[in-house]
Scaffold this motif. Structure first.
Motif, PDB file in Angstrom:
ATOM      1  N   TRP A  10      -1.832   2.149  11.381  1.00  0.00           N
ATOM      2  CA  TRP A  10      -1.293   2.366  10.032  1.00  0.00           C
ATOM      3  C   TRP A  10      -2.213   3.243   9.187  1.00  0.00           C
ATOM      4  CZ3 TRP A  10      -3.508   1.190   5.355  1.00  0.00           C
ATOM      5  CH2 TRP A  10      -4.640   0.365   5.376  1.00  0.00           C
ATOM      6  N   PHE A  11      -3.516   3.234   9.481  1.00  0.00           N
ATOM      7  CA  PHE A  11      -4.466   3.995   8.667  1.00  0.00           C
ATOM      8  C   PHE A  11      -4.728   5.404   9.185  1.00  0.00           C
ATOM      9  CE2 PHE A  11      -6.889   0.838  11.278  1.00  0.00           C
ATOM     10  CZ  PHE A  11      -7.329   1.710  12.259  1.00  0.00           C
ATOM     11  N   ALA A  12      -4.027   5.825  10.236  1.00  0.00           N
ATOM     12  CA  ALA A  12      -4.217   7.180  10.759  1.00  0.00           C
ATOM     13  C   ALA A  12      -3.948   8.210   9.664  1.00  0.00           C
ATOM     14  CB  ALA A  12      -3.294   7.429  11.945  1.00  0.00           C
ATOM     15  N   ILE A  53       0.824  -1.212   0.000  1.00  0.00           N
ATOM     16  CA  ILE A  53       0.000   0.000   0.000  1.00  0.00           C
ATOM     17  C   ILE A  53       0.858   1.261   0.000  1.00  0.00           C
ATOM     18  CG2 ILE A  53      -1.849   1.235   1.205  1.00  0.00           C
ATOM     19  CD1 ILE A  53      -2.665  -1.513   0.114  1.00  0.00           C
ATOM     20  N   TRP A  54       1.883   1.287   0.837  1.00  0.00           N
ATOM     21  CA  TRP A  54       2.771   2.454   0.925  1.00  0.00           C
ATOM     22  C   TRP A  54       3.952   2.282  -0.019  1.00  0.00           C
ATOM     23  CZ3 TRP A  54       3.538   3.947   6.810  1.00  0.00           C
ATOM     24  CH2 TRP A  54       2.307   4.320   7.343  1.00  0.00           C
ATOM     25  N   THR A  83      -4.077   7.758   1.027  1.00  0.00           N
ATOM     26  CA  THR A  83      -3.057   7.859   2.067  1.00  0.00           C
ATOM     27  C   THR A  83      -2.975   9.280   2.620  1.00  0.00           C
ATOM     28  OG1 THR A  83      -1.211   8.474   0.621  1.00  0.00           O
ATOM     29  CG2 THR A  83      -1.752   6.125   0.772  1.00  0.00           C
ATOM     30  N   PRO A  84      -2.324   9.452   3.770  1.00  0.00           N
ATOM     31  CA  PRO A  84      -2.165  10.803   4.328  1.00  0.00           C
ATOM     32  C   PRO A  84      -1.357  11.730   3.429  1.00  0.00           C
ATOM     33  CG  PRO A  84      -1.704   9.125   5.990  1.00  0.00           C
ATOM     34  CD  PRO A  84      -1.796   8.413   4.676  1.00  0.00           C
ATOM     35  N   TRP A  85      -0.654  11.175   2.446  1.00  0.00           N
ATOM     36  CA  TRP A  85       0.215  11.985   1.586  1.00  0.00           C
ATOM     37  C   TRP A  85      -0.402  12.253   0.218  1.00  0.00           C
ATOM     38  CZ3 TRP A  85       1.622   7.317   3.915  1.00  0.00           C
ATOM     39  CH2 TRP A  85       2.157   7.495   5.207  1.00  0.00           C
ATOM     40  N   GLU A  95       7.671   6.138   1.691  1.00  0.00           N
ATOM     41  CA  GLU A  95       6.725   6.288   2.802  1.00  0.00           C
ATOM     42  C   GLU A  95       7.042   5.296   3.923  1.00  0.00           C
ATOM     43  OE1 GLU A  95       3.024   7.795  -0.052  1.00  0.00           O
ATOM     44  OE2 GLU A  95       3.121   5.724   0.669  1.00  0.00           O
ATOM     45  N   LEU A  96       7.402   4.083   3.543  1.00  0.00           N
ATOM     46  CA  LEU A  96       7.773   3.086   4.542  1.00  0.00           C
ATOM     47  C   LEU A  96       9.020   3.516   5.306  1.00  0.00           C
ATOM     48  CD1 LEU A  96       7.204  -0.181   2.486  1.00  0.00           C
ATOM     49  CD2 LEU A  96       5.897   0.534   4.489  1.00  0.00           C
ATOM     50  N   LYS A  97      10.002   4.039   4.577  1.00  0.00           N
ATOM     51  CA  LYS A  97      11.249   4.459   5.208  1.00  0.00           C
ATOM     52  C   LYS A  97      11.014   5.586   6.203  1.00  0.00           C
ATOM     53  CE  LYS A  97      15.939   6.036   4.102  1.00  0.00           C
ATOM     54  NZ  LYS A  97      16.879   6.395   2.995  1.00  0.00           N
TER      55      LYS A  97
END
Length: 205
Positions: free
Chosen positions: A168-170, A148-149, A187-189, A153-155
């Motif tokens: 994770w979904f915040a 998903i990310w 996503t938040p981004w 984004e994961l880093k």
């Protein structure tokens, strides 16, 4: 004891971003049911316990029972109270991803389970099921956070290890598309991913 949450709609539920000021706030709510966006289907969650008579219990199995709202079309009967009939169900044994939240499509054919877990790349965060034509269910796909990310984004965001951090979904928005052909994760981004319910293909925007 599991407390029921009055209503959790499956239509694009906005999950507000948490800040460090509220990480130590109330625990995540114990959800007991969810409705489709159009209110025609209900997912009722049933729990089995290892030690049901203890004050602190251990959940050993969760069943997600999909119920259809009855309309009494042929009975010339109207009521202000909803009545429900059983359609199909999915059962699972809770793992490290917590007790997933259920999202049911407007046609009652698709159930998406969203894991309540911290942002770790190898954790399964989404499971998509479809009602089987002859009873039961088909597991159409499972997705880990790294599906998903993006790698960047994961880093930047998937390295939180202490308890009390956001799920994770915040900051994300989750829900079915208007025609129930896809499950959408925004996503938040600002990126939007559409998980095709027929082919399991991810379309990113």
């Amino acid at each position: 004891m599991v407390k029921s949450l009055g209503r959790l709609t499956s239509v694009a539920v906005s999950l507000l971003a948490l800040t460090s000021a509220v990480w130590a706030g109330p625990l995540f709510p114990t959800v007991g049911a969810a409705t489709s966006a159009n209110g025609k289907f209900l997912v009722a969650m049933e729990f089995e316990y290892l030690n049901p008579d203890q004050q602190v219990t251990t959940i050993t199995r969760v069943s997600y029972r999909v119920l259809r709202r009855e309309e009494f079309i042929n009975d010339k009967f109207t009521t202000t109270n909803p009545f429900w009939s059983y359609d199909w169900d999915v059962g699972m044994v809770p793992k490290g991803e917590g007790i997933p939240l259920p999202f049911i499509s407007n046609d009652g054919k698709y159930l998406v389970l969203v894991s309540v877990t911290l942002p770790f790349s190898d954790f399964t965060v989404l499971r998509i099921y479809r009602e089987h034509r002859y009873g039961g269910e088909d597991l159409l796909g499972t997705y880990k956070l790294k599906d998903i990310w993006t790698a960047d984004e994961l880093k930047a965001h998937a390295n939180l290890t202490s308890t009390g951090r956001p799920q994770w979904f915040a900051g994300s928005t989750l829900g079915f598309s208007a025609n129930s052909s896809a499950f959408v994760v925004r996503t938040p981004w600002g990126r939007e991913l559409r998980l095709d319910l027929n082919g399991g293909v991810i379309h990113a925007q």
